[in-house]
Design an enzyme around this catalytic site. Structure first.
Site, mmCIF file in Angstrom:
data_model
loop_
_atom_site.group_PDB
_atom_site.id
_atom_site.type_symbol
_atom_site.label_atom_id
_atom_site.label_comp_id
_atom_site.label_asym_id
_atom_site.label_seq_id
_atom_site.Cartn_x
_atom_site.Cartn_y
_atom_site.Cartn_z
ATOM 1 C CB THR A 54 -7.354 -5.637 9.603
ATOM 2 O OG1 THR A 54 -7.870 -6.804 8.955
ATOM 3 C CG2 THR A 54 -7.601 -4.422 8.736
ATOM 4 C CG HIS A 90 -5.341 -6.266 -0.549
ATOM 5 N ND1 HIS A 90 -6.587 -6.195 0.023
ATOM 6 C CD2 HIS A 90 -5.412 -7.213 -1.505
ATOM 7 C CE1 HIS A 90 -7.387 -7.060 -0.593
ATOM 8 N NE2 HIS A 90 -6.700 -7.694 -1.523
ATOM 9 C CD GLU A 142 -8.912 -8.954 -3.829
ATOM 10 O OE1 GLU A 142 -9.786 -8.710 -2.996
ATOM 11 O OE2 GLU A 142 -7.787 -9.422 -3.514
ATOM 12 N NE ARG A 159 -6.733 -12.045 5.320
ATOM 13 C CZ ARG A 159 -7.458 -10.921 5.202
ATOM 14 N NH1 ARG A 159 -7.443 -10.225 4.072
ATOM 15 N NH2 ARG A 159 -8.164 -10.479 6.208
ATOM 16 C CG ASN A 171 -3.805 -2.290 6.661
ATOM 17 O OD1 ASN A 171 -3.480 -2.161 5.479
ATOM 18 N ND2 ASN A 171 -4.952 -2.804 7.031
ATOM 19 C CE1 TYR A 184 -9.440 -3.125 0.191
ATOM 20 C CE2 TYR A 184 -8.409 -1.347 -1.035
ATOM 21 C CZ TYR A 184 -8.312 -2.451 -0.206
ATOM 22 O OH TYR A 184 -7.079 -2.888 0.229
ATOM 23 C CE LYS A 233 -3.955 -2.293 2.172
ATOM 24 N NZ LYS A 233 -5.052 -2.170 3.156
ATOM 25 N NE ARG A 254 -2.639 -5.858 6.840
ATOM 26 C CZ ARG A 254 -3.804 -6.391 6.497
ATOM 27 N NH1 ARG A 254 -4.347 -7.331 7.245
ATOM 28 N NH2 ARG A 254 -4.433 -5.984 5.405
ATOM 29 C CG PHE A 300 -13.545 1.478 6.928
ATOM 30 C CD1 PHE A 300 -13.077 0.877 5.770
ATOM 31 C CD2 PHE A 300 -14.337 0.723 7.786
ATOM 32 C CE1 PHE A 300 -13.390 -0.438 5.460
ATOM 33 C CE2 PHE A 300 -14.664 -0.598 7.489
ATOM 34 C CZ PHE A 300 -14.193 -1.175 6.315
HETATM 35 P P1 ATP Z 1 -7.209 -5.664 3.025
HETATM 36 O O1 ATP Z 1 -8.509 -5.977 2.325
HETATM 37 O O2 ATP Z 1 -6.687 -4.301 2.719
HETATM 38 O O3 ATP Z 1 -6.208 -6.751 2.823
HETATM 39 P P2 ATP Z 1 -8.282 -6.733 5.423
HETATM 40 O O4 ATP Z 1 -8.853 -7.795 4.536
HETATM 41 O O5 ATP Z 1 -7.427 -7.181 6.564
HETATM 42 O O6 ATP Z 1 -7.470 -5.669 4.584
HETATM 43 P P3 ATP Z 1 -10.826 -5.465 5.354
HETATM 44 O O7 ATP Z 1 -11.879 -5.745 6.338
HETATM 45 O O8 ATP Z 1 -10.958 -6.039 3.971
HETATM 46 O O9 ATP Z 1 -9.433 -5.850 6.006
HETATM 47 O O10 ATP Z 1 -10.703 -3.881 5.228
HETATM 48 C C1 ATP Z 1 -10.031 -3.274 4.131
HETATM 49 C C2 ATP Z 1 -9.212 -2.120 4.641
HETATM 50 O O11 ATP Z 1 -10.103 -1.131 5.168
HETATM 51 C C3 ATP Z 1 -8.271 -2.475 5.772
HETATM 52 O O12 ATP Z 1 -7.003 -2.822 5.296
HETATM 53 C C4 ATP Z 1 -8.227 -1.188 6.592
HETATM 54 O O13 ATP Z 1 -7.228 -0.318 6.120
HETATM 55 C C5 ATP Z 1 -9.562 -0.555 6.336
HETATM 56 N N1 ATP Z 1 -10.442 -0.835 7.462
HETATM 57 C C6 ATP Z 1 -11.141 -1.965 7.690
HETATM 58 N N2 ATP Z 1 -11.844 -1.887 8.827
HETATM 59 C C7 ATP Z 1 -11.574 -0.656 9.317
HETATM 60 C C8 ATP Z 1 -11.982 0.038 10.481
HETATM 61 N N3 ATP Z 1 -12.808 -0.518 11.356
HETATM 62 N N4 ATP Z 1 -11.481 1.289 10.666
HETATM 63 C C9 ATP Z 1 -10.635 1.850 9.778
HETATM 64 N N5 ATP Z 1 -10.206 1.248 8.682
HETATM 65 C C10 ATP Z 1 -10.664 0.015 8.446
HETATM 66 MG MG MG Z 2 -9.969 -7.393 2.813
#
Ligand code: ATP
Ligand code: MG
Length: 141
Positions: A93, A117, A128, A87, A114, A51, A11, A104, A59
């Site tokens: 996350t 992805h 994706e 993962r 973070n 997304y 990212k 992370r 968010f």
């Molecule tokens: P990614 O999809 O980026 O790999 P992830 O699968 O661990 O991350 P997701 O739930 O898909 O998490 O959320 C996508 C992104 O949105 C996260 O990487 C984070 O930056 C942001 N995000 C998710 N939940 C929150 C939250 N509660 N507050 C702030 N940002 C959030």
């Molecule tokens: Mg995700």
């Protein structure tokens, strides 16, 4: 083939902090092979499309602003059990909750900034990967 591929992005924050090298090193050392890779930048619209599953969440605006704020590295990674193993390598996350030694934990700044992805299912890994890469941009090594 389903099950042995995942999709990742390094990212904007991790690119900015010069963590491309260390993160790719961890990915390779964990046994992932690089099937496709590019250095690029998402437009706001592309970030919203990528997304889309999070559209409407509180968010979403911040996430898509952030993901379009600078260049990223996108890649397709290959390994047995790729989605789950990746993962595990990246950790939770929220980096405050990520296990020691995860990408992370080492390189993320916060939940919203973070570092990487990782796809959350085989199905999404395919969607994706297709978002970023044509067939011609994928290689067996
Ligand atoms: P990614 O999809 O980026 O790999 P992830 O699968 O661990 O991350 P997701 O739930 O898909 O998490 O959320 C996508 C992104 O949105 C996260 O990487 C984070 O930056 C942001 N995000 C998710 N939940 C929150 C939250 N509660 N507050 C702030 N940002 C959030
Ligand atoms: Mg995700």
């Amino acid at each position: 083939m389903a099950g042995n591929q995942t999709f990742t992005m390094i990212k904007p924050i991790a690119v900015k902090n010069n963590f491309i090298g260390p993160i790719l090193k961890m990915i390779n050392e964990a046994g992932f092979r690089i099937k496709a890779m590019k250095y690029t930048r998402l437009t706001k619209q592309q970030a919203e499309a990528f997304y889309a599953v999070h559209a409407g969440k509180y968010f979403f605006e911040g996430l898509t602003e952030f993901m379009s704020s600078g260049p990223i590295v996108a890649a397709i990674l290959e390994k047995d059990n790729a989605v789950a193993d990746f993962r595990k390598l990246i950790g939770a996350t929220d980096p405050a909750k990520a296990e020691e030694g995860t990408i992370r934990k080492l390189y993320a700044e916060s939940m919203s900034h973070n570092a990487v992805h990782g796809s959350d299912s085989d199905e999404n890994a395919i969607i994706e990967s297709d978002f970023f890469f044509s067939k011609m941009e994928r290689f067996e090594v």
